[in-house]
Design an enzyme around this catalytic site. Structure first.
Site, short mmCIF file in Angstrom:
data_model
loop_
_atom_site.label_atom_id
_atom_site.label_comp_id
_atom_site.label_asym_id
_atom_site.label_seq_id
_atom_site.Cartn_x
_atom_site.Cartn_y
_atom_site.Cartn_z
CG ASN A 78 41.40 39.73 35.20
OD1 ASN A 78 41.49 38.63 35.76
ND2 ASN A 78 40.25 40.27 34.89
CE1 TYR A 99 77.49 48.08 66.87
CE2 TYR A 99 78.05 49.14 64.80
CZ TYR A 99 77.77 48.00 65.52
OH TYR A 99 77.76 46.78 64.88
N GLY A 118 29.55 35.90 33.19
CA GLY A 118 28.42 34.99 33.15
C GLY A 118 27.14 35.80 33.36
CE LYS A 132 69.48 52.82 68.13
NZ LYS A 132 70.63 51.93 68.27
CD GLN A 159 41.77 24.10 40.68
OE1 GLN A 159 42.08 25.27 40.84
NE2 GLN A 159 40.72 23.73 39.96
NE ARG A 179 43.96 38.88 31.44
CZ ARG A 179 42.64 39.02 31.58
NH1 ARG A 179 42.05 40.13 31.17
NH2 ARG A 179 41.93 38.08 32.15
C1 UD1 Z 1 33.90 33.37 36.49
C2 UD1 Z 1 32.46 32.89 36.40
C3 UD1 Z 1 31.62 33.96 35.70
C4 UD1 Z 1 31.73 35.26 36.41
C5 UD1 Z 1 33.18 35.68 36.55
C6 UD1 Z 1 33.30 36.88 37.45
C7 UD1 Z 1 32.61 30.48 36.24
C8 UD1 Z 1 32.52 29.30 35.35
N1 UD1 Z 1 32.43 31.65 35.67
O1 UD1 Z 1 34.37 33.46 35.17
O2 UD1 Z 1 30.25 33.54 35.65
O3 UD1 Z 1 31.00 36.26 35.72
O4 UD1 Z 1 33.96 34.63 37.18
O5 UD1 Z 1 34.60 37.35 37.41
O6 UD1 Z 1 32.79 30.33 37.44
N2 UD1 Z 1 40.10 29.61 39.64
C9 UD1 Z 1 40.75 28.60 40.31
N3 UD1 Z 1 40.84 27.39 39.74
C10 UD1 Z 1 40.32 27.13 38.51
C11 UD1 Z 1 39.67 28.17 37.83
C12 UD1 Z 1 39.56 29.38 38.42
O7 UD1 Z 1 41.23 28.81 41.42
O8 UD1 Z 1 40.44 25.97 38.07
C13 UD1 Z 1 40.00 30.94 40.25
C14 UD1 Z 1 40.78 31.97 39.46
O9 UD1 Z 1 42.09 32.11 39.99
C15 UD1 Z 1 39.98 33.24 39.67
C16 UD1 Z 1 38.55 32.73 39.86
O10 UD1 Z 1 38.67 31.37 40.21
O11 UD1 Z 1 40.35 33.90 40.85
C17 UD1 Z 1 37.69 32.93 38.66
O12 UD1 Z 1 38.23 32.22 37.58
P1 UD1 Z 1 38.23 32.79 36.12
O13 UD1 Z 1 38.87 31.83 35.24
O14 UD1 Z 1 38.70 34.17 36.13
O15 UD1 Z 1 36.67 32.75 35.80
P2 UD1 Z 1 35.93 33.63 34.74
O16 UD1 Z 1 36.09 33.01 33.43
O17 UD1 Z 1 36.31 35.04 34.90
MG MG Z 2 37.98 36.25 35.85
#
Ligand code: UD1
Ligand code: MG
Length: 457
Positions: free
Chosen positions: A224, A384, A136, A348, A73, A15
């Site tokens: 985001n 210069y 969550g 300068k 990752q 986004r």
């Molecule tokens: C997650 C939480 C949720 C919480 C929310 C807060 C989980 C399963 N859920 O959801 O409970 O309310 O954050 O914003 O954890 N990321 C990685 N690798 C991955 C997946 C994610 O590095 O494989 C990083 C993303 O870049 C991001 C963060 O982890 O910075 C959160 O991931 P995102 O997919 O946004 O989780 P949410 O669904 O928002």
């Molecule tokens: Mg998120």
């Protein structure tokens, strides 16, 4: 207990609509991820591991630091999977999990939070929100103890009414994470390995869950898109402005004030609208800064006035100096007390002595001015030759007539005078006059040309 921090930064950031990985977008002139790293250092992390993926090597390349370790990752299979990638790098007793796109988390909040963790307790950062949708939810038993987290997409209608949400920030004993992360399953609505599932596992293992909230809600705000980033930028700037005002700085409008670095100020300074401070800036007492000034990596003494639209970079300014409007001080400029740099003047690598004035339309580069030198309008140091830079010295009390070119290397003696319009390429001894321009000749027989139709009358 020793502390390791894992920062999740592998996500795509679709986004943002940008070629730049999300965590490298800047807040206050610095990548979001760098803010999180700074908080991790401040909370006393012995090791910081960053999980990266989208954006590839751009992300580690943008954040140099001997204390940073990088875990790739390759595929984003969920937050639990992401943390698991970093675990082999860690040896510390406690692991704190932060997010590269949650940039304003403060070390104060984290110190309190990490303090809750021990072998028998995990700490979970939660927030009570009026609109919890998307997050969550924190589920508790009748006694009020946290039992588990349910993701929005997996939640029942009743669970969705819970307004305490998971911020994602979590701190656990490392041995516990080592044990439970490999046991995570992706059997859920999103087919991901959820980090949030470790909460129910902790309860199963007989660990307590200590849920704590941040000092300010914005500390756990994630980014985001660019709209959310701009909101956090204004919150950050508001906090900086407020701290400076509490330290004794008056501001025309804290909403039009930006710090991209560190500013320290004495008492009774005044900052007008649209000031931008970059790098390390120090202001003495009673400094006045006019509207639309940019000040970068500079030290400014007491009672200095900087008028509107001035740009000051890498300068050292002593007391009671006057600058601008429309002045440009470049790196290596140093002003002694009561020096004055006026409008449309660029300096300068220039040392300007006590009470010396360069008031209008000049370029002074690679120069050393003594005390009480007066530089007339339109004076240029020709420093210069296209390859080398040369120095111009103007000794105490020298007077430079307007529109002079001073061809360096050059020494203009103490009390010497340069006639206006001169191109000076030879040293002038003390107290002497140097003039180097065509002599004036008046023509008595001169007749102005006359227009053709004017002739007819
Ligand atoms: C997650 C939480 C949720 C919480 C929310 C807060 C989980 C399963 N859920 O959801 O409970 O309310 O954050 O914003 O954890 N990321 C990685 N690798 C991955 C997946 C994610 O590095 O494989 C990083 C993303 O870049 C991001 C963060 O982890 O910075 C959160 O991931 P995102 O997919 O946004 O989780 P949410 O669904 O928002
Ligand atoms: Mg998120």
């Amino acid at each position: 207990m020793s502390l390791a921090v894992v920062i999740l930064a592998a996500g795509k950031g679709t986004r943002m609509k940008s070629a730049l990985p999300k965590v490298l977008h800047t807040l206050a002139g610095k990548p979001m991820l760098a803010h999180v790293v700074e908080a991790a250092r401040e909370v006393g992390a012995e090791r910081i591991a960053v999980v990266y993926g989208h954006g590839g090597e751009q992300v580690p390349a943008a954040l140099p630091g001997d204390d940073l370790q990088w875990a790739l990752q390759a595929e984003q299979l969920g937050t639990g999977h992401a943390v698991a990638q970093a675990m082999p790098l860690l040896k510390e007793d406690v692991v704190l999990i932060l997010y590269g796109d949650v940039p304003l988390i403060s070390a104060d909040t984290l110190k309190n939070f990490v303090g809750a963790v021990n072998e028998k307790t995990v700490a979970l950062m939660t927030l009570t929100m009026s609109d919890p949708s998307g997050y969550g939810r924190i589920l508790r038993d009748a006694a009020g103890n946290v039992t588990r987290i349910v993701e929005q997409k997996d939640a029942s209608d009743e669970e969705k009414t819970v307004n305490e949400i998971n911020t994602g920030i979590l701190a656990c004993p490392r041995s516990f994470l080592d044990k439970v992360l490999p046991a995570l399953s992706s059997n859920n609505a999103q087919g991901e390995y959820y980090l949030t599932d470790v909460i129910a596992m902790a309860v199963n293992e007989g660990l307590a869950v200590d849920a704590r909230q941040p000092q300010f809600a914005w500390e756990v705000d994630g980014v985001n898109d660019r709209v959310q980033l701009s909101r956090l930028e204004r919150i950050y700037q508001g906090v900086q402005a407020e701290a400076l005002m509490r330290a004794g700085v008056a501001m025309a409008d804290p909403g039009r004030f930006d710090v991209r670095g560190i500013v320290t100020a004495g008492s009774d300074c005044f900052v007008d609208i649209n000031a931008v401070f970059e790098g390390n800036v120090t202001l003495g007492n009673n400094v006045r800064i006019g509207p639309n000034c940019v000040i970068r990596d500079s030290q400014i003494g007491d009672d200095v006035v900087i008028e509107a639209n001035s740009h000051i970079d890498g300068a050292t300014i002593a007391n009671a100096c006057q600058i601008g409007p429309y002045a440009r001080l470049r790196p290596g400029t140093s002003l002694a007390d009561k020096a004055k740099i006026g409008n449309f003047v660029e300096t300068k690598k220039a040392t300007i002595g006590f009470g010396s004035k360069v008031n209008h339309l000049s370029y002074i580069g690679d120069a050393e001015l003594g005390a009480n030198v007066n530089v007339g309008a339109g004076t240029i140091t020709c420093n210069y030759d296209g390859v080398n830079k040369f120095k111009t010295v103007m000794k105490d009390g020298a007077f430079i007539g307007s529109n002079s070119s001073l061809v360096a290397p050059l020494i203009i003696g103490a009390g010497a005078t340069v006639g206006a319009g001169s191109t000076i390429s030879k040293d002038i001894p003390d107290e002497q006059l140097g003039v180097a321009r065509g002599r004036q000749r008046n023509t008595a027989s001169w007749q102005r040309p006359v227009k053709q139709d004017a002739k007819k009358d």
